[in-house]
Write a protein that holds these residues in place. Structure first.
Motif, PDB file in Angstrom:
ATOM      1  N   SER A   1     -25.706 -53.497 -24.607  1.00  0.00           N
ATOM      2  CA  SER A   1     -26.173 -52.126 -24.766  1.00  0.00           C
ATOM      3  C   SER A   1     -25.055 -51.204 -25.247  1.00  0.00           C
ATOM      4  O   SER A   1     -25.258 -50.368 -26.127  1.00  0.00           O
ATOM      5  CB  SER A   1     -26.750 -51.625 -23.443  1.00  0.00           C
ATOM      6  N   LEU A   2     -23.875 -51.365 -24.676  1.00  0.00           N
ATOM      7  CA  LEU A   2     -22.744 -50.542 -25.090  1.00  0.00           C
ATOM      8  C   LEU A   2     -22.400 -50.791 -26.555  1.00  0.00           C
ATOM      9  O   LEU A   2     -22.096 -49.853 -27.303  1.00  0.00           O
ATOM     10  CB  LEU A   2     -21.540 -50.821 -24.195  1.00  0.00           C
ATOM     11  N   SER A   3     -22.479 -52.030 -26.990  1.00  0.00           N
ATOM     12  CA  SER A   3     -22.237 -52.348 -28.408  1.00  0.00           C
ATOM     13  C   SER A   3     -23.260 -51.651 -29.301  1.00  0.00           C
ATOM     14  O   SER A   3     -22.913 -51.097 -30.357  1.00  0.00           O
ATOM     15  CB  SER A   3     -22.305 -53.855 -28.638  1.00  0.00           C
ATOM     16  N   ASN A   4     -24.528 -51.659 -28.880  1.00  0.00           N
ATOM     17  CA  ASN A   4     -25.575 -50.993 -29.655  1.00  0.00           C
ATOM     18  C   ASN A   4     -25.346 -49.487 -29.715  1.00  0.00           C
ATOM     19  O   ASN A   4     -25.468 -48.872 -30.780  1.00  0.00           O
ATOM     20  CB  ASN A   4     -26.954 -51.280 -29.060  1.00  0.00           C
ATOM     21  N   VAL A   5     -25.016 -48.890 -28.588  1.00  0.00           N
ATOM     22  CA  VAL A   5     -24.802 -47.444 -28.545  1.00  0.00           C
ATOM     23  C   VAL A   5     -23.581 -47.061 -29.370  1.00  0.00           C
ATOM     24  O   VAL A   5     -23.586 -46.045 -30.070  1.00  0.00           O
ATOM     25  CB  VAL A   5     -24.677 -46.959 -27.075  1.00  0.00           C
ATOM     26  N   ARG A   6     -22.539 -47.897 -29.325  1.00  0.00           N
ATOM     27  CA  ARG A   6     -21.354 -47.616 -30.147  1.00  0.00           C
ATOM     28  C   ARG A   6     -21.714 -47.661 -31.628  1.00  0.00           C
ATOM     29  O   ARG A   6     -21.276 -46.824 -32.406  1.00  0.00           O
ATOM     30  CB  ARG A   6     -20.253 -48.634 -29.853  1.00  0.00           C
ATOM     31  N   ARG A   7     -22.528 -48.627 -32.027  1.00  0.00           N
ATOM     32  CA  ARG A   7     -22.941 -48.731 -33.427  1.00  0.00           C
ATOM     33  C   ARG A   7     -23.711 -47.479 -33.846  1.00  0.00           C
ATOM     34  O   ARG A   7     -23.503 -46.943 -34.932  1.00  0.00           O
ATOM     35  CB  ARG A   7     -23.802 -49.972 -33.648  1.00  0.00           C
ATOM     36  N   VAL A   8     -24.598 -46.985 -32.970  1.00  0.00           N
ATOM     37  CA  VAL A   8     -25.343 -45.754 -33.261  1.00  0.00           C
ATOM     38  C   VAL A   8     -24.364 -44.592 -33.424  1.00  0.00           C
ATOM     39  O   VAL A   8     -24.471 -43.795 -34.366  1.00  0.00           O
ATOM     40  CB  VAL A   8     -26.385 -45.449 -32.158  1.00  0.00           C
ATOM     41  N   ALA A   9     -23.389 -44.497 -32.526  1.00  0.00           N
ATOM     42  CA  ALA A   9     -22.416 -43.402 -32.598  1.00  0.00           C
ATOM     43  C   ALA A   9     -21.590 -43.472 -33.883  1.00  0.00           C
ATOM     44  O   ALA A   9     -21.372 -42.447 -34.545  1.00  0.00           O
ATOM     45  CB  ALA A   9     -21.498 -43.434 -31.374  1.00  0.00           C
ATOM     46  N   VAL A  10     -21.140 -44.665 -34.250  1.00  0.00           N
ATOM     47  CA  VAL A  10     -20.360 -44.824 -35.483  1.00  0.00           C
ATOM     48  C   VAL A  10     -21.208 -44.448 -36.691  1.00  0.00           C
ATOM     49  O   VAL A  10     -20.765 -43.719 -37.584  1.00  0.00           O
ATOM     50  CB  VAL A  10     -19.827 -46.279 -35.606  1.00  0.00           C
ATOM     51  N   SER A  11     -22.458 -44.915 -36.708  1.00  0.00           N
ATOM     52  CA  SER A  11     -23.347 -44.633 -37.828  1.00  0.00           C
ATOM     53  C   SER A  11     -23.599 -43.133 -37.965  1.00  0.00           C
ATOM     54  O   SER A  11     -23.499 -42.568 -39.050  1.00  0.00           O
ATOM     55  CB  SER A  11     -24.677 -45.367 -37.637  1.00  0.00           C
ATOM     56  N   ARG A  12     -23.920 -42.502 -36.845  1.00  0.00           N
ATOM     57  CA  ARG A  12     -24.210 -41.064 -36.895  1.00  0.00           C
ATOM     58  C   ARG A  12     -22.968 -40.252 -37.186  1.00  0.00           C
ATOM     59  O   ARG A  12     -23.017 -39.276 -37.936  1.00  0.00           O
ATOM     60  CB  ARG A  12     -24.868 -40.623 -35.594  1.00  0.00           C
ATOM     61  N   GLY A  13     -21.841 -40.655 -36.628  1.00  0.00           N
ATOM     62  CA  GLY A  13     -20.594 -39.942 -36.896  1.00  0.00           C
ATOM     63  C   GLY A  13     -20.194 -40.008 -38.354  1.00  0.00           C
ATOM     64  O   GLY A  13     -19.697 -39.033 -38.920  1.00  0.00           O
ATOM     65  N   ALA A  14     -20.423 -41.147 -38.987  1.00  0.00           N
ATOM     66  CA  ALA A  14     -20.067 -41.299 -40.399  1.00  0.00           C
ATOM     67  C   ALA A  14     -20.940 -40.434 -41.296  1.00  0.00           C
ATOM     68  O   ALA A  14     -20.549 -40.107 -42.414  1.00  0.00           O
ATOM     69  CB  ALA A  14     -20.200 -42.768 -40.809  1.00  0.00           C
ATOM     70  N   ARG A  15     -22.112 -40.042 -40.814  1.00  0.00           N
ATOM     71  CA  ARG A  15     -23.016 -39.229 -41.635  1.00  0.00           C
ATOM     72  C   ARG A  15     -22.860 -37.739 -41.392  1.00  0.00           C
ATOM     73  O   ARG A  15     -23.517 -36.928 -42.039  1.00  0.00           O
ATOM     74  CB  ARG A  15     -24.464 -39.653 -41.383  1.00  0.00           C
ATOM     75  N   LEU A  16     -21.968 -37.345 -40.466  1.00  0.00           N
ATOM     76  CA  LEU A  16     -21.741 -35.920 -40.237  1.00  0.00           C
ATOM     77  C   LEU A  16     -20.961 -35.339 -41.399  1.00  0.00           C
ATOM     78  O   LEU A  16     -20.102 -36.008 -41.978  1.00  0.00           O
ATOM     79  CB  LEU A  16     -20.938 -35.714 -38.943  1.00  0.00           C
ATOM     80  N   PRO A  17     -21.227 -34.079 -41.725  1.00  0.00           N
ATOM     81  CA  PRO A  17     -20.426 -33.460 -42.791  1.00  0.00           C
ATOM     82  C   PRO A  17     -18.987 -33.292 -42.324  1.00  0.00           C
ATOM     83  O   PRO A  17     -18.723 -33.102 -41.133  1.00  0.00           O
ATOM     84  CB  PRO A  17     -21.104 -32.096 -43.012  1.00  0.00           C
ATOM     85  N   ALA A  18     -18.075 -33.417 -43.266  1.00  0.00           N
ATOM     86  CA  ALA A  18     -16.657 -33.264 -42.943  1.00  0.00           C
ATOM     87  C   ALA A  18     -16.379 -31.804 -42.582  1.00  0.00           C
ATOM     88  O   ALA A  18     -16.947 -30.891 -43.180  1.00  0.00           O
ATOM     89  CB  ALA A  18     -15.809 -33.674 -44.139  1.00  0.00           C
ATOM     90  N   PRO A  19     -15.506 -31.569 -41.599  1.00  0.00           N
ATOM     91  CA  PRO A  19     -15.148 -30.188 -41.250  1.00  0.00           C
ATOM     92  C   PRO A  19     -14.480 -29.494 -42.428  1.00  0.00           C
ATOM     93  O   PRO A  19     -13.850 -30.136 -43.276  1.00  0.00           O
ATOM     94  CB  PRO A  19     -14.159 -30.352 -40.097  1.00  0.00           C
TER      95      PRO A  19
END
Length: 118
Positions: A82-100
């Protein structure tokens, strides 16, 4: 989970599943409204919901203090997945955030109303 390839991730969306070989899968094009994007959104939501339920189960098992070594092993295995899955979601969503704005000095200066130094 294999570590995501930063080069590919910059141009695509890391999907919440792996290839049969265990490699990360990416969606390389689209505006986030297509079939694969919607399916990925559903899978991510299911993974996050599953993690929330597993956290509650783990709390209950640990609170009762009546577990067997096999139950703790299974719980640790499920939590790791589960932690691996949640980390993958976080990495995926973080990579799609606009750059500051600070990552783009010209934009940051313009937003503050200043002029770019010569």
């Amino acid at each position: 989970m294999t570590e995501p390839d930063r080069g590919l991730m910059d141009g695509g969306r890391l999907l919440p599943w792996s290839s049969p070989e265990g490699k990360p899968c990416y969606l390389l094009a689209g505006d986030g409204t297509g079939y694969v994007s919607r399916m990925a959104d559903r899978v991510e939501a299911e993974q996050l919901d599953s993690a929330a339920l597993l956290i509650e189960e783990a709390r209950q098992v640990l609170r009762e203090r009546t577990w067997t070594p096999g139950e703790i092993h299974l719980l640790a295995t499920d939590l790791t997945t589960s932690l691996s899955n949640v980390r993958r979601v976080a990495v995926s969503r973080g990579a799609r955030l606009p750059a500051p704005a600070e990552d783009f000095p010209d934009r940051a200066i313009a937003e503050r109303g200043g002029a770019r130094p010569a």
